[in-house]
Design an enzyme around this catalytic site. Structure first.
Site, PDB file in Angstrom:
ATOM      1  NE  ARG A 279      -3.866  -1.953   2.566  1.00  0.00           N
ATOM      2  CZ  ARG A 279      -3.669  -3.105   3.178  1.00  0.00           C
ATOM      3  NH1 ARG A 279      -2.501  -3.342   3.779  1.00  0.00           N
ATOM      4  NH2 ARG A 279      -4.615  -4.028   3.228  1.00  0.00           N
TER       5      ARG A 279
ATOM      6  CB  VAL B 227      16.045 -23.838  -2.533  1.00  0.00           C
ATOM      7  CG1 VAL B 227      16.033 -25.275  -1.991  1.00  0.00           C
ATOM      8  CG2 VAL B 227      15.252 -23.764  -3.822  1.00  0.00           C
TER       9      VAL B 227
ATOM     10  CB  ALA C 108      16.177 -19.888   4.714  1.00  0.00           C
TER      11      ALA C 108
ATOM     12  CG  LEU D 294      20.453 -24.058   4.897  1.00  0.00           C
ATOM     13  CD1 LEU D 294      19.733 -25.403   4.910  1.00  0.00           C
ATOM     14  CD2 LEU D 294      21.618 -24.083   5.873  1.00  0.00           C
TER      15      LEU D 294
ATOM     16  CD  GLU E   8       3.488 -18.918   5.454  1.00  0.00           C
ATOM     17  OE1 GLU E   8       2.890 -17.827   5.588  1.00  0.00           O
ATOM     18  OE2 GLU E   8       4.716 -18.990   5.234  1.00  0.00           O
TER      19      GLU E   8
ATOM     20  CG  ASP F 261       7.260 -23.444   0.499  1.00  0.00           C
ATOM     21  OD1 ASP F 261       7.404 -22.382  -0.130  1.00  0.00           O
ATOM     22  OD2 ASP F 261       8.111 -23.883   1.299  1.00  0.00           O
TER      23      ASP F 261
ATOM     24  CE  LYS G 231      11.257 -23.830   0.301  1.00  0.00           C
ATOM     25  NZ  LYS G 231      11.303 -24.044   1.755  1.00  0.00           N
TER      26      LYS G 231
ATOM     27  N   GLY H  90      12.722 -19.158   8.741  1.00  0.00           N
ATOM     28  CA  GLY H  90      12.864 -18.057   9.692  1.00  0.00           C
ATOM     29  C   GLY H  90      13.314 -16.794   8.993  1.00  0.00           C
TER      30      GLY H  90
END
Length: 831
Positions: free
Chosen positions: A515, A618, A620, A622, A676, A687, A691, A808
């Site tokens: 927004r 994929v 996070a 790593l 979620e 999800d 990946k 995270g």
């Protein structure tokens, strides 16, 4: 030994400034001092204006002359007193009377010869030299002033150039010293005489030229040019805020830079002192603490820099408002005199050729001229070569408007490999097209012609690449949610260290949510970005957001960081990359979306110098994508990729043991913030499937998302639940099936794990619930860790394992940050 100082009009602008100049001279401990001064600021223009008005028979020249008189009288009264003031005012009255007579004659004739004009204009220097000499005498120091028309003899060679007669000037200087043996001499700049003793001037930059000539005549130890800047910059500071003052320049470097419009001495100023190896120092009269820039023979260890590629290119200069003329045709090849005919035609129209480039095939010659002169040049060339154009021996005389020149200058560029490669790599990575190239055999400069709109960006990119400034990334952050907020905070905390240790300057130029957005031209203060977004935010507009980055020519490298999971944002990547905006993202939608769009995106990335980084899509933070690429690029063959890719589902199945029900573990994960807001988004397996598709495509498989069979953990009847709360209330009713699967697995000494598999050999992928022995690495996870096993030709018996936190906001933001730093290193930051 003489020290020579030259003070320009700005230094002599007021009585206070003239007194400051006197103080500088008095503090100079040199045995002998020769001071060359310009007229007070604006006075030379005022004197020329007198001549123009008189020629035009404009009676107001009398009022203008009165204004000149009042300016000098007021300055003298502020500066001087007693007999010195009376003596100066008497001389001023006499000079003004003579000027009235001269201007009256010009008024009557309606014309002023060049010698008449030079006589009038030279009075500004006479008056400023006299006032300064009296100001020094006032302090008790003996001082004489020199009218350099008595000493400097020059031969006019054109309307804007003269050649000094050093032999005659030296004779006259010896006579002058015999008559005036003072150790401190104030001399007039700019003015001189012809061999017939007719007053003249040294034309453009004449006062600097006067200082160099007189410095050579007295064999000075040093010539100091006092001005209003701290020295010579590595680039125009109005265009490159990170430009630095150069401590030293060689004569040749200063020569090259001044030709290309840098605020350095005119080339002819350097010639007299260069002959006797007399250094020139450029200093700031308003900042005496600044050491300035010394122009001298090439020093051994200039600027205190280590001897490396970054210190080879000393500085950059630009010239704007140029046009490129391209004369092309097969009939030029091997025909003597073609170039001569072209440039004699250009000479006939009086145009100035800035640079020339010719291909070795002799098929074309192109050259740059000022934009204001290109019309006449084009007309003249069409007329001169009309017959050749009609016969087809020449195919065209083409004019390319709105061009600029960028010149890289450095004496040590000569014979140093890699300079050109580094320069053109910097321009290419900033998505800048080069129209023409020229390099002299001296190798002191490399000149490129660019679109004028790209010039500032090119200058910043080149300047940054050679470590004269920081590698600057202008960033736009989309999605200041959990990941975006964590990234912005990490950028805030690390910014100072990156500047100091790695020469990387990260500027967040815009932040936008769904927004609200906030834009800034120089960079948002990340210590209060939330407040700025809240208080200064405007309606979000992704088109304006991208244009803000793309249109900012002050930063050569632009990157958009998409921290959303939005398909509509991902669909814009192609356009952004095509415009030269790099993209970094944890958003999986682009790489797992329709295959044709993915292939189009990757093809564009490979064909351009625009980068697209997505490590965090994929695992996070790593290093999964980079590990896979490293295997492929080193020639390994991927056989299978298998892993637990969801931190949420890792947590659930690590804790789904004993007598615990599946719904209880899901509720616990939701309460802990692992899922979620609607756990179905995790339990559906979509999800993980995305990946799997990303890794499959990285491995060379052309699969669509619909090609991946997915074991959904959402019971079919619960897919239609209207809310997450309703789903969680009804989930316990479906615990029995998963409890049975767990029991069967435990009976065989196995555990259940939710995994994604890329079977490269059979060209397929799948997402399923699998059983593993308790000594298997997948069975030994804890918390929400991810684990990925690469089975390859090299790692066939013992797969390569990557394990660690795979979910995270902090670790995902860390993965994005790592991609940003990798981009910076690709763009030239030191590793």
């Amino acid at each position: 030994m003489w020290s020579v100082h030259k003070f320009g009009g700005t230094c002599m602008g007021t009585s206070e400034r003239i007194q400051s100049v006197a103080d500088i001279i008095l503090k100079d401990s040199s045995e002998r001092k020769l001071i060359i001064v310009s007229a007070m600021s604006k006075v030379t223009d005022m004197m020329y204006n007198l001549v123009y008005k008189a020629q035009a028979r404009d009676d107001s020249y009398m009022l203008a002359l009165d204004e000149v008189f009042e300016k000098h009288m007021a300055t003298a009264k502020d500066l001087l007193d007693g007999e010195d003031l009376a003596r100066f005012l008497s001389q001023l009255h006499t000079d003004i009377s003579n000027l009235k007579a001269m201007l009256r004659a010009i008024y009557i004739a309606g014309h002023a010869t060049e010698s008449f004009s030079d006589f009038v204009v030279g009075h500004g220097e006479l008056w400023s030299a006299q006032m300064l000499s009296y100001a020094i005498k006032k302090s008790g120091r003996p001082c004489s002033w020199m009218d350099t028309r008595e000493v400097l003899i020059v031969n006019p060679t054109s309307s804007n150039q003269v050649d000094p007669d050093y032999t005659e000037s030296e004779k006259r200087l010896e006579k002058w010293f015999a008559r005036e043996p003072a150790d401190t001499i104030i001399a007039t700049g700019f003015i001189a005489s012809t061999p017939n003793n007719v007053p003249t001037t040294l034309k453009r930059d004449g006062s600097d030229f006067s200082a160099a000539i007189l410095g050579a005549l007295v064999r000075a130890g040093q010539v100091t040019i006092w001005t209003d800047v701290d020295g010579v910059f590595s680039a125009d500071p109005r265009k490159v805020s990170e430009a630095v003052i150069l401590r030293t320049l060689s004569y040749q470097e200063a020569w090259e830079m001044s030709y290309f419009g840098a605020n350095v001495l005119h080339p002819r100023t350097i010639i007299p002192v260069m002959k006797y190896n007399i250094p020139i120092v450029i200093r700031n009269v308003f900042n005496l603490s600044a050491p300035g820039t010394m122009i001298c023979q090439q020093p051994n260890n200039e600027n205190g820099e280590k001897r490396g590629l970054e210190s080879v290119v000393k500085a950059f200069a630009t010239i704007d408002s140029l046009a490129l003329v391209n004369v092309e045709g097969t009939g030029m090849a091997g025909v003597p005199g073609t170039a001569s005919a072209i440039f004699s035609t250009v000479k006939d129209v009086g145009a100035n050729v800035i640079m020339i480039s010719q291909a070795s095939s002799e098929h074309s010659i192109c050259f740059a001229v000022p934009e204001k002169e290109v019309g006449a040049v084009s007309d003249a060339l069409h007329a001169r070569f009309r017959q050749a154009l009609e016969a087809g021996r020449l195919s065209q005389v083409e004019v390319i408007h709105n061009c600029s020149i960028l010149a890289a200058v450095g004496q040590r560029m000569a014979s140093t490999p890699g300079v050109s490669a580094t320069l053109f790599d910097a321009l290419a990575k900033a998505n800048i097209n080069v129209r023409a190239i020229s390099q002299g055999c001296s190798e002191y400069n490399i000149t490129v012609v660019l679109k004028q709109e790209d010039c500032v960006r090119a200058l910043k990119a080149a300047h940054s690449r050679f470590y004269l400034s920081k590698t600057t990334l202008a960033m736009g952050i989309i999605g200041p949610g959990l990941i975006g907020s964590a990234l912005l905070n990490q950028l805030r905390d690390q910014a100072a260290a990156l500047k100091e240790e790695f020469n990387i300057d990260l500027r967040v130029m815009g932040i936008t949510g769904s927004r609200t957005m906030v834009l800034n031209d120089t960079g948002i203060d990340l210590t209060k970005w939330k407040e700025v977004l809240k208080e200064e935010g405007e309606q979000a507009d992704l088109d304006r957001f991208a244009q803000h980055l793309h249109g900012n020519h002050f930063f050569p490298n632009r990157v958009i960081v998409d921290c959303t999971a939005d398909t509509s944002v991902a669909n814009r990547y192609y356009d952004w990359l095509r415009k030269g905006i790099h993209v970094v993202t944890p958003n999986k939608k682009a790489n797992s979306g329709p295959l044709d769009l993915y292939l189009k995106l990757r093809t564009l990335q490979r064909q351009s110098y625009t980068h697209y980084f997505y490590e965090a899509t994929v695992g996070a933070g790593l290093p999964i994508i980079s590990t896979l690429r490293g295997l492929l690029e080193t020639g390994d063959k991927i056989l299978r990729i298998e892993g637990i890719f969801s931190g949420t589902l890792s947590y659930i199945f690590n804790n789904f043991e004993g007598t615990r029900s599946f719904s209880d573990v899901v509720a616990e994960a939701k309460a802990a913030g692992y899922t979620e807001p609607d756990p179905r988004d995790d339990l559906s397996g979509t999800d993980v499937a995305r990946k799997v598709i990303i890794l499959a495509r990285e491995s060379g498989l052309k699969l669509e998302l619909s090609d991946i069979p997915v074991r959904s953990l959402v019971p079919e009847p619960l897919k239609a639940c209207s809310s997450a709360e309703e789903f969680m209330q009804k989930l316990p009713s479906f615990d029995e099936e998963l409890a049975r699967e767990r029991k069967d697995a435990e009976a065989s000494g196995d555990v259940l794990r939710y995994v994604g598999v890329v079977d490269v050999v059979n060209e397929k992928g799948q997402v399923e619930l699998r059983r593993y022995k308790k000594d298997h690495p997948f069975a030994q996870l804890s918390g929400s860790d991810n684990i990925i096993a690469f089975t390859t030709a090299r790692y066939k018996d013992q797969p390569l394992i990557v394990r660690g936190p795979g979910a995270g906001a902090e670790v995902t933001a860390g993965g994005v940050f790592s991609d940003i730093l990798r981009l910076a290193s690709y763009l030239g930051a030191p590793s």
